[in-house]
Design a protein around this motif. Structure first.
Motif, mmCIF file in Angstrom:
data_model
loop_
_atom_site.group_PDB
_atom_site.id
_atom_site.type_symbol
_atom_site.label_atom_id
_atom_site.label_comp_id
_atom_site.label_asym_id
_atom_site.label_seq_id
_atom_site.Cartn_x
_atom_site.Cartn_y
_atom_site.Cartn_z
ATOM 1 N N ARG A 215 0.971 -0.860 -0.225
ATOM 2 C CA ARG A 215 -0.478 0.034 0.164
ATOM 3 C C ARG A 215 0.983 1.480 0.371
ATOM 4 N N THR A 216 1.794 0.974 0.211
ATOM 5 C CA THR A 216 2.956 2.010 0.471
ATOM 6 C C THR A 216 3.434 2.681 -0.586
ATOM 7 N N LEU B 20 -20.515 10.202 -0.857
ATOM 8 C CA LEU B 20 -19.569 9.625 -1.200
ATOM 9 C C LEU B 20 -19.235 8.677 -0.023
ATOM 10 N N ARG B 21 -19.274 7.484 -0.266
ATOM 11 C CA ARG B 21 -18.693 6.960 1.404
ATOM 12 C C ARG B 21 -16.943 6.876 1.892
ATOM 13 N N TRP B 22 -16.550 8.962 2.019
ATOM 14 C CA TRP B 22 -14.910 8.557 1.624
ATOM 15 C C TRP B 22 -14.473 8.130 2.222
ATOM 16 N N ALA B 23 -14.378 7.995 4.481
ATOM 17 C CA ALA B 23 -14.394 7.340 5.322
ATOM 18 C C ALA B 23 -14.471 5.605 5.312
ATOM 19 N N ALA C 22 -12.539 1.941 0.694
ATOM 20 C CA ALA C 22 -10.823 1.591 1.077
ATOM 21 C C ALA C 22 -10.225 2.582 0.322
ATOM 22 N N ASN C 23 -10.964 2.211 -1.113
ATOM 23 C CA ASN C 23 -10.250 2.852 -2.680
ATOM 24 C C ASN C 23 -10.802 4.814 -2.320
ATOM 25 N N LEU C 24 -11.361 4.944 -1.812
ATOM 26 C CA LEU C 24 -12.524 6.123 -1.532
ATOM 27 C C LEU C 24 -11.254 7.305 -0.904
ATOM 28 N N SER C 25 -11.570 6.682 0.289
ATOM 29 C CA SER C 25 -10.364 6.426 1.377
ATOM 30 C C SER C 25 -8.932 7.302 0.713
ATOM 31 N N PHE C 26 -8.914 5.608 -0.027
ATOM 32 C CA PHE C 26 -6.472 6.031 -0.366
ATOM 33 C C PHE C 26 -7.085 7.264 -1.088
ATOM 34 N N PRO D 268 -10.650 2.688 5.813
ATOM 35 C CA PRO D 268 -11.173 1.557 7.230
ATOM 36 C C PRO D 268 -10.705 0.544 7.088
ATOM 37 N N GLY D 269 -10.412 -0.109 8.581
ATOM 38 C CA GLY D 269 -9.821 -1.287 8.902
ATOM 39 C C GLY D 269 -8.151 -0.971 9.439
ATOM 40 N N THR D 270 -7.474 -2.135 8.169
ATOM 41 C CA THR D 270 -6.126 -1.840 7.889
ATOM 42 C C THR D 270 -5.659 -1.905 6.438
ATOM 43 N N SER D 271 -6.705 -1.285 5.386
ATOM 44 C CA SER D 271 -6.707 -0.981 3.997
ATOM 45 C C SER D 271 -5.382 -0.533 3.473
#
Length: 317
Positions: free
Chosen positions: A96-97, A172-175, A178-182, A265-268
């Motif tokens: 992910r990094t 939108l579900r920003w939080a 996982a993809n939107l949060s990223f 969300p979570g550890t994604s």
């Protein structure tokens, strides 16, 4: 005497003082020349040893132990490293990094370069105001940056969803996606790093000789051709530095991510430094986290060497 040595006035046959060490520095002055810079360098060397070399040495030692913050611990050899190589969570965070770096660094370079070109253009109006506005993100701490973007993209209270809903759309579900949060994480990273890179590009653009642009114009080159054939080669060393610093900064990113979404969300969206922090401090596995830090150090060195090799291969200095 022709062809002979210069004789001293006393007739002793010794060379005159004017012929000795012409252009050389006396030993006394040489010591002063060495002592002055060493006196200035010494405090920096001491601080570097205390705050960089010593912690690194301690981390390397702990990486071979099962240290958990308690006085009693024992050496476990390479067990931490062998366990880490099979740790799915570590490799997921590392992957992910690198995804964060691949997405944020090129975007950061493009936006920073565009901003630098705009504020250095002779046709642009309000150069000083534009530079000030573009530089504001650099004055904001990473934690505040994370909180700002968290507030902007909050699902129930964020200004972005409020704007979307005002136009009749659905928030939108920003939080929780996982993809939107990223995506928010990438945008926040680009916004935070743009100002410093813009300053580097401004300096590089001003150092490109105007005569090259004039020659290209006389040859019939348009604006895009001048940019590709004159500007980009002229700022190539600076661009390499921006990419290198952006890559290293992305690998070490922590505070902004922690404040923005905590790796969720979570550890994604947990990055590798967050993994090391949680392993060492939240789970009290300091020896294991130290091993992860050593592997990260090796990765940083390898990435830097690869980029330096690539830059040299392509004519960089």
């Amino acid at each position: 005497m022709p062809g002979g040595a210069v004789v001293s006035p006393a007739g002793t046959g010794q060379p005159s003082s004017g012929s000795q060490g012409r252009g050389s520095i006396p030993k006394g002055k040489m010591k002063k020349h060495i002592a002055a810079p060493m006196t200035l360098i010494f405090p920096a060397v001491v601080l570097y040893l205390i705050f960089f070399i010593w912690p690194a040495a301690i981390g390397l030692y702990y990486s071979f132990t099962n240290y958990k913050g308690m006085p009693k611990y024992k050496t476990v050899g390479l067990k931490n490293y062998t366990t880490l190589l099979a740790d799915h969570d570590f490799w997921a965070a590392l992957l992910r990094t690198f995804e964060f770096i691949i997405c944020s660094v090129p975007l950061n370079v493009c936006i920073s370069l565009l901003a630098a070109i705009l504020v250095t253009s002779r046709k642009a109006i309000g150069h000083t105001l534009a530079r000030t506005l573009f530089f504001i993100p650099w004055l904001v701490s990473p934690i505040i940056t994370g909180l700002i973007w968290r507030w902007m993209f909050g699902e129930g209270f964020g200004i972005v969803n409020q704007v979307i809903q005002s136009f009749g759309g659905h928030g939108l579900r920003w939080a929780t996606d996982a993809n939107l949060s990223f995506a928010v994480l990438v945008l926040a990273g680009v916004w935070a790093g743009m100002a410093f890179n813009m300053l580097l590009f401004i300096t590089a653009l001003k150092n490109v000789p105007e005569s090259l642009y004039e020659a290209a114009s006389l040859d019939g080159a348009n604006a895009w051709q001048r940019f590709v054939n004159v500007t980009l080669p002229g700022i190539a060393p600076t661009m390499f530095m921006v990419v290198l610093l952006g890559t290293i900064g992305g690998i070490k990113e922590f505070a902004m991510v922690q404040a923005l979404n905590g790796g969720g969300p979570g550890t994604s969206n947990r990055l590798v430094v967050q993994y090391i922090y949680e392993t060492g401090f939240s789970n009290s596995r300091i020896g294991y986290a130290s091993a992860a830090s050593m592997i990260l150090l090796v990765i940083l060195v390898i990435v830097s060497l690869i980029q330096m090799w690539f830059n040299k291969r392509n004519g960089g200095k």
